[in-house]
Design an enzyme around this catalytic site. Structure first.
Site, PDB file in Angstrom:
ATOM      1  N   MET A  10       0.832  -1.342   0.045  1.00 18.15           N
ATOM      2  CA  MET A  10      -0.018   0.129   0.082  1.00 18.15           C
ATOM      3  C   MET A  10       0.757   1.169   0.027  1.00 18.15           C
ATOM      4  SD  MET A  10      -2.660  -1.353   2.858  1.00 18.15           S
ATOM      5  CE  MET A  10      -1.542  -2.238   3.799  1.00 18.15           C
ATOM      6  N   THR A  83       2.194   1.570   5.967  1.00 17.48           N
ATOM      7  CA  THR A  83       1.214   2.885   5.178  1.00 17.48           C
ATOM      8  C   THR A  83       0.814   3.833   6.312  1.00 17.48           C
ATOM      9  OG1 THR A  83      -0.801   3.114   4.149  1.00 17.48           O
ATOM     10  CG2 THR A  83      -0.918   1.040   5.156  1.00 17.48           C
ATOM     11  N   ASN A  84       0.826   5.000   5.876  1.00 16.25           N
ATOM     12  CA  ASN A  84       0.163   5.843   7.178  1.00 16.25           C
ATOM     13  C   ASN A  84      -1.502   5.871   7.052  1.00 16.25           C
ATOM     14  OD1 ASN A  84       2.461   7.754   8.294  1.00 16.25           O
ATOM     15  ND2 ASN A  84       2.939   7.404   6.223  1.00 16.25           N
ATOM     16  N   CYS A 197       3.149  10.158   4.165  1.00 17.82           N
ATOM     17  CA  CYS A 197       2.943   9.200   3.088  1.00 17.82           C
ATOM     18  C   CYS A 197       4.067   8.559   2.894  1.00 17.82           C
ATOM     19  CB  CYS A 197       2.132   9.652   2.023  1.00 17.82           C
ATOM     20  SG  CYS A 197       2.148   8.598   0.492  1.00 17.82           S
ATOM     21  N   THR A 198       4.255   7.361   2.803  1.00 18.85           N
ATOM     22  CA  THR A 198       5.552   6.542   2.655  1.00 18.85           C
ATOM     23  C   THR A 198       5.978   6.549   1.442  1.00 18.85           C
ATOM     24  OG1 THR A 198       4.022   4.471   2.500  1.00 18.85           O
ATOM     25  CG2 THR A 198       5.071   4.861   4.736  1.00 18.85           C
ATOM     26  N   GLU A 199       5.215   7.073   0.199  1.00 19.76           N
ATOM     27  CA  GLU A 199       5.891   7.396  -0.951  1.00 19.76           C
ATOM     28  C   GLU A 199       6.485   8.700  -1.071  1.00 19.76           C
ATOM     29  OE1 GLU A 199       3.179   4.172  -1.460  1.00 19.76           O
ATOM     30  OE2 GLU A 199       2.687   6.124  -0.860  1.00 19.76           O
TER      31      GLU A 199
END
Length: 231
Positions: A10, A83-84, A197-199
């Site tokens: 995710m 994921t956050n 957001c992990t991206e």
């Protein structure tokens, strides 16, 4: 060393970084050819995305519960949700397994506390920025003042995440838009910025802005390694 359980996918763009963070940190600490003991259950993000935009959080919670129980059955000693945003339903995990669950906002709050910051910006999906499942942990447990972008900029960050980054698209145009938003929040007093957001840390690095960046995925993974080695 305890076994770290990961719920990933995710998106997989950031989940792959969790694996790298865990293993490089273990090697840094233990040296030689050491690597992390971990297990990952990875979901189909298209399904999660559809349920998210239909506001079917209960269905997402059930999927997270099943993934967590699968990890516990496989021998995980602790669970991380990679994921956050989906921490909105993290109680489906913590209430349905018998092993610890490490919340990403708690790990992030501890990292901010160590730097003695009081006012920080938060960027992420609209769900993460606007709902209180994330900010209440930071405010109540760590006494932080949280700044989020204005309405139009929240939508802009949200769209960049879902239309580009989770699909592996990281453009210079979007990078400059995010930097502009961060600078505006810095002008309002932000002493640091949470990449909620992990991206986002794939797009924005420490060298792009002059206040501390809190890479939530890396912080989360490093805290899990600390737990794994100390327990």
């Amino acid at each position: 060393m305890k076994t770290i359980g990961l719920i990933g996918g995710m998106s997989w763009e950031s989940s792959k970084l969790y694996y790298e963070f865990l293993n490089t940190k273990v090697k840094d600490i233990l040296g030689s050819s050491h690597s992390a003991k971990c297990i990952m259950v990875s979901v189909d993000f298209a399904e999660i995305e559809r349920l998210t935009f239909n506001a079917n959080w209960e269905a997402i919670g059930q999927l997270m519960k099943e993934a967590a129980q699968q990890l516990e059955s496989a021998g995980a000693d602790i669970i991380l949700l990679c994921t956050n945003t989906i921490h909105l339903v993290s109680h489906y995990i913590s209430e349905n397994v018998n092993i610890p669950f490490l919340h990403i906002a708690s790990a992030t709050g501890e990292s901010i506390k160590k730097k003695r910051l009081k006012k920080v910006a938060l960027l992420g999906t609209k769900f993460t920025m606007e709902k209180d499942f994330y900010t209440k942990t930071l405010m109540n447990d760590f006494e932080l003042d949280i700044l989020i972008p204005e309405t139009n900029d929240r939508q802009l960050v949200h769209d960049i995440i879902y239309k580009e980054m989770v699909k592996g698209q990281f453009t210079e145009v979007s990078k400059q838009k995010i930097i502009r938003i961060i600078k505006q929040l810095q002008n309002k007093g932000a002493e640091g910025v949470i990449m909620g957001c992990t991206e986002l840390p794939i797009l924005i690095s420490d060298s792009d802005i002059d206040i501390p960046i809190f890479d939530t995925g890396k912080i989360h993974a490093y805290e899990a390694v600390k737990w794994s080695l100390n327990n």
